[in-house]
Design a protein around this motif. Structure first.
Motif, PDB file in Angstrom:
ATOM      1  N   ILE B  33      -3.017  -7.941  -0.058  1.00 55.77           N
ATOM      2  CA  ILE B  33      -2.095  -6.891   0.765  1.00 55.77           C
ATOM      3  C   ILE B  33      -2.599  -5.433   0.537  1.00 55.77           C
ATOM      4  O   ILE B  33      -2.981  -5.142  -0.621  1.00 55.77           O
ATOM      5  CB  ILE B  33      -0.702  -6.788   0.220  1.00 55.77           C
ATOM      6  N   TYR B  37      -0.027  -0.438   2.358  1.00 59.55           N
ATOM      7  CA  TYR B  37       1.165  -0.946   2.840  1.00 59.55           C
ATOM      8  C   TYR B  37       2.439  -0.734   2.042  1.00 59.55           C
ATOM      9  O   TYR B  37       3.590  -0.509   2.858  1.00 59.55           O
ATOM     10  CB  TYR B  37       1.062  -2.683   2.807  1.00 59.55           C
ATOM     11  N   TYR B  38       2.370  -0.329   1.005  1.00 65.19           N
ATOM     12  CA  TYR B  38       3.450  -0.014   0.126  1.00 65.19           C
ATOM     13  C   TYR B  38       3.846   1.407   0.193  1.00 65.19           C
ATOM     14  O   TYR B  38       2.776   2.233   0.320  1.00 65.19           O
ATOM     15  CB  TYR B  38       3.504  -0.301  -1.247  1.00 65.19           C
ATOM     16  N   LYS B  39       5.056   1.732   0.615  1.00 68.27           N
ATOM     17  CA  LYS B  39       5.590   3.413   0.681  1.00 68.27           C
ATOM     18  C   LYS B  39       6.577   3.625  -0.511  1.00 68.27           C
ATOM     19  O   LYS B  39       7.727   2.671  -0.392  1.00 68.27           O
ATOM     20  CB  LYS B  39       5.945   3.677   2.035  1.00 68.27           C
ATOM     21  N   LEU B  40       6.610   4.483  -0.834  1.00 69.18           N
ATOM     22  CA  LEU B  40       7.810   5.015  -1.977  1.00 69.18           C
ATOM     23  C   LEU B  40       8.916   5.240  -1.290  1.00 69.18           C
ATOM     24  O   LEU B  40      10.038   5.069  -1.551  1.00 69.18           O
ATOM     25  CB  LEU B  40       7.190   5.954  -3.042  1.00 69.18           C
ATOM     26  N   SER B  41       8.515   5.866   0.054  1.00 69.55           N
ATOM     27  CA  SER B  41       9.800   6.346   0.445  1.00 69.55           C
ATOM     28  C   SER B  41       9.411   6.356   2.002  1.00 69.55           C
ATOM     29  O   SER B  41       8.260   6.356   2.321  1.00 69.55           O
ATOM     30  CB  SER B  41      10.071   7.703   0.303  1.00 69.55           C
ATOM     31  N   LYS B  42      10.353   6.461   2.902  1.00 69.61           N
ATOM     32  CA  LYS B  42      10.336   6.506   4.259  1.00 69.61           C
ATOM     33  C   LYS B  42      10.361   7.739   4.708  1.00 69.61           C
ATOM     34  O   LYS B  42      10.444   8.260   6.162  1.00 69.61           O
ATOM     35  CB  LYS B  42      11.020   5.351   5.046  1.00 69.61           C
ATOM     36  N   THR B  43      11.270   8.808   3.994  1.00 78.04           N
ATOM     37  CA  THR B  43      11.365   9.973   4.271  1.00 78.04           C
ATOM     38  C   THR B  43      10.084  11.009   3.725  1.00 78.04           C
ATOM     39  O   THR B  43       9.659  11.072   2.714  1.00 78.04           O
ATOM     40  CB  THR B  43      12.531  10.529   3.395  1.00 78.04           C
ATOM     41  N   LEU B  55       1.880   5.702  -6.747  1.00 72.96           N
ATOM     42  CA  LEU B  55       2.203   4.396  -6.513  1.00 72.96           C
ATOM     43  C   LEU B  55       1.176   3.272  -6.319  1.00 72.96           C
ATOM     44  O   LEU B  55       1.062   2.214  -6.878  1.00 72.96           O
ATOM     45  CB  LEU B  55       3.123   4.184  -5.360  1.00 72.96           C
ATOM     46  N   ALA B  58      -0.535   2.763  -9.695  1.00 74.59           N
ATOM     47  CA  ALA B  58       0.234   1.855 -10.509  1.00 74.59           C
ATOM     48  C   ALA B  58       0.153   0.231 -10.056  1.00 74.59           C
ATOM     49  O   ALA B  58      -0.151  -0.574 -10.844  1.00 74.59           O
ATOM     50  CB  ALA B  58       1.748   2.265 -10.630  1.00 74.59           C
ATOM     51  N   MET B  59       0.114   0.227  -8.662  1.00 71.92           N
ATOM     52  CA  MET B  59       0.078  -1.215  -8.323  1.00 71.92           C
ATOM     53  C   MET B  59      -1.213  -1.842  -8.306  1.00 71.92           C
ATOM     54  O   MET B  59      -1.392  -3.056  -8.658  1.00 71.92           O
ATOM     55  CB  MET B  59       0.279  -1.213  -6.655  1.00 71.92           C
TER      56      MET B  59
END
Lengths: 104, 157
Positions: B33, B37-43, B55, B58-59
């Motif tokens: 992946i 692809y990863y988001k901490l927030s959609k805002t 993020l 860390a990932m």
């Protein structure tokens, strides 16, 4: 349709004026949200909720179905740090999870 | 692959040599992946870029650790024992959690390479060899996920 679960609110265990961390860190105003996708298996999502939150299967399945049927589910309401922790844990399992400020 | 017995937090599985080969090849693909692809927030917000960078860092660290763990786990001496008709392999509950995370990464990563099709509406159109390989990896990862989930949760239908 699965019933919407009331988010759990955990108050920070601190005394007024004795904690120097930023207010945001102590404010349990962050929602941990899991979003639907067409790839993660339903049984897998249920399993992850059980492992990450320690929920019984029934509660985990209720949230999984809410994600599946409504597109998202608010899993919990936490402080900034705890919300980040849960989002990281869910993402380690490949779920689409985010944290959003609760404006209500 | 079948569950032979479960004792405490230890689960013994039986599998053929072909299943072992496929499982090892799949696990070796990890991670698949994209970090973005990863988001901490959609805002959207002013701290978004910093938070996103943290993020992804860390990932990335977490993936490296998991890759090492699973490689050591699967390639350890005497990991697979020859039984009468099949190979036998034992995993603890924690080790199964690692394997589930890796297998699901492979499933989701394959799905992303296929262009994120809506799998609930049917098999996606595949025109290239790469697409067919991605689809096979996605389904094989799901197969092993279901085997492990059935062992630890016992409710996969």
């Amino acid at each position: 349709m699965a019933a919407v679960n009331n988010p759990v609110t955990i108050q920070p265990d601190t005394e007024k004026g004795t904690d120097s961390r930023p207010k945001d860190t102590l404010d349990p105003g962050y929602l941990v949200i899991c979003w639907n996708d067409p790839v993660n298996l339903m049984v897998y999502v249920t399993h992850v909720f059980q492992v990450v939150f320690g929920w019984p299967r029934q509660k985990a399945e209720r949230h999984m179905l809410e994600v599946h049927n409504k597109g998202k589910s608010v899993l919990t309401r936490e402080t900034l740090e705890r919300a980040e922790f849960y989002v990281h844990r869910l993402q380690e399992y490949g779920l689409q999870a985010t944290m959003e400020r609760d404006e209500q | 692959m079948i569950l032979l017995k479960a004792e405490g937090d230890r689960y013994q599985f039986g599998m053929s040599l072909a299943e072992k080969t496929v499982l090892l090849v799949l696990l070796d693909r990890y991670p698949t992946i994209p970090l973005s692809y990863y988001k901490l927030s959609k805002t959207p917000g002013s701290e978004e870029e910093d938070n996103q960078a943290m993020l992804e860092e860390a990932m990335s660290s977490r993936r490296s650790l998991l890759k090492r763990r699973v490689t050591q786990l699967m390639h350890g001496e005497d990991r697979f024992q020859q039984g009468q008709n099949q190979l036998r392999v034992t995993f603890t509950r924690d080790e199964i959690e690692w394997l589930l995370q890796v297998l699901n990464d492979i499933r989701v990563g394959s799905w992303i390479r296929l262009g994120c099709p809506d799998c609930e509406k049917g098999v996606p159109v595949m025109t290239t060899r790469e697409d067919k390989l991605s689809f096979a990896e996605m389904e094989l990862a799901a197969h092993f996920e279901c085997m492990f989930l059935e062992a630890v949760d016992g409710h996969v239908t």
